[in-house]
Each structure stands twice: as C-alpha cells, then as structure tokens.
Design a protein around this motif. Structure first.
Motif, short mmCIF file in Angstrom:
data_model
loop_
_atom_site.label_atom_id
_atom_site.label_comp_id
_atom_site.label_asym_id
_atom_site.label_seq_id
_atom_site.Cartn_x
_atom_site.Cartn_y
_atom_site.Cartn_z
N VAL A 239 -94.67 -90.84 -9.69
CA VAL A 239 -94.79 -92.23 -10.11
C VAL A 239 -95.47 -93.05 -9.02
CG1 VAL A 239 -92.81 -92.19 -11.67
CG2 VAL A 239 -92.47 -92.78 -9.26
N THR A 240 -95.97 -92.36 -8.00
CA THR A 240 -96.58 -93.03 -6.86
C THR A 240 -97.72 -93.96 -7.26
OG1 THR A 240 -95.91 -91.22 -5.43
CG2 THR A 240 -97.58 -92.70 -4.58
N PRO A 241 -98.67 -93.52 -8.10
CA PRO A 241 -99.75 -94.45 -8.47
C PRO A 241 -99.23 -95.74 -9.10
CG PRO A 241 -100.34 -92.23 -9.10
CD PRO A 241 -98.89 -92.20 -8.68
N GLN A 242 -98.23 -95.62 -9.98
CA GLN A 242 -97.69 -96.82 -10.61
C GLN A 242 -96.94 -97.70 -9.60
OE1 GLN A 242 -97.03 -93.68 -11.74
NE2 GLN A 242 -98.21 -93.60 -13.64
N LEU A 243 -96.21 -97.08 -8.69
CA LEU A 243 -95.47 -97.85 -7.68
C LEU A 243 -96.41 -98.65 -6.79
CD1 LEU A 243 -92.79 -95.25 -6.55
CD2 LEU A 243 -92.42 -97.29 -7.92
#
Length: 100
Positions: A84-88
C-alpha cells in the motif's frame, strides 16, 4: 521486532501524524535505528513476517519519520502484491514511481 496487528490495517492505513501516539512510537523507533547505525550511509530492511500490508505500512512510516530528521531517505518497495506504499505516499503504482 515490531508487531502491527493486521486487523488495524483497514482503509485507514496512513502515514501517521508525528504528534499522534503512533507517530511518537515511530519517532522512538527511528531514533533507536539511527543511534544504532551511527554516522554514514546505511541500508535498513523492513520485511513483513506475515502476509498482508503491515510491512509496507511500517516501512513507509519509518521512512517518513526518518525523512523528517535525516537529509536523505530512499524507500524501495519490493512487495508488488500487497503493498500500500504508493497509496500511502500519494504516488502512482507503476514501475519507477517516485515522489520528490
């Protein structure tokens, strides 16, 4: 070892505020990591020990916390399935996505 309960990682998973209770815990973690590494350039590996998003959430929050106090932080996310890193971080999820 840091344990992040999977049930707490719903749609609300986010980069935490540095002044929140969780944010202060990340600050303590970042200070412990930095003091144990000493001066110079270092690589820190954050790996999830179980399936799910917890490794990505911890890695992103630790990187954000370190970036507040260090001159350079690079976060490489190698989990292509559960990350979920890109969204975070508010970046695209394509290859080579980056945030300035």
């Amino acid at each position: 070892m840091l344990s992040y309960p999977q049930k707490r990682l719903g749609p609300q998973a986010a980069i935490v505020s540095p002044r929140s209770r969780t944010g202060r815990a990340y600050t303590e973690l970042a200070q412990a990591v930095a003091s144990n590494l000493g001066d110079g350039n270092h690589v820190v590996l954050v790996a999830g020990a179980s399936a799910g998003r917890s490794g990505s959430v911890v890695a992103a929050n630790l990187a954000a916390t370190l970036a507040r106090t260090r001159s350079e932080v690079i976060l490489v996310c190698a989990d292509l399935r559960d990350s979920v890193t890109p969204q975070l971080l508010g970046v695209g999820d394509g290859r080579g996505s980056r945030r300035s």
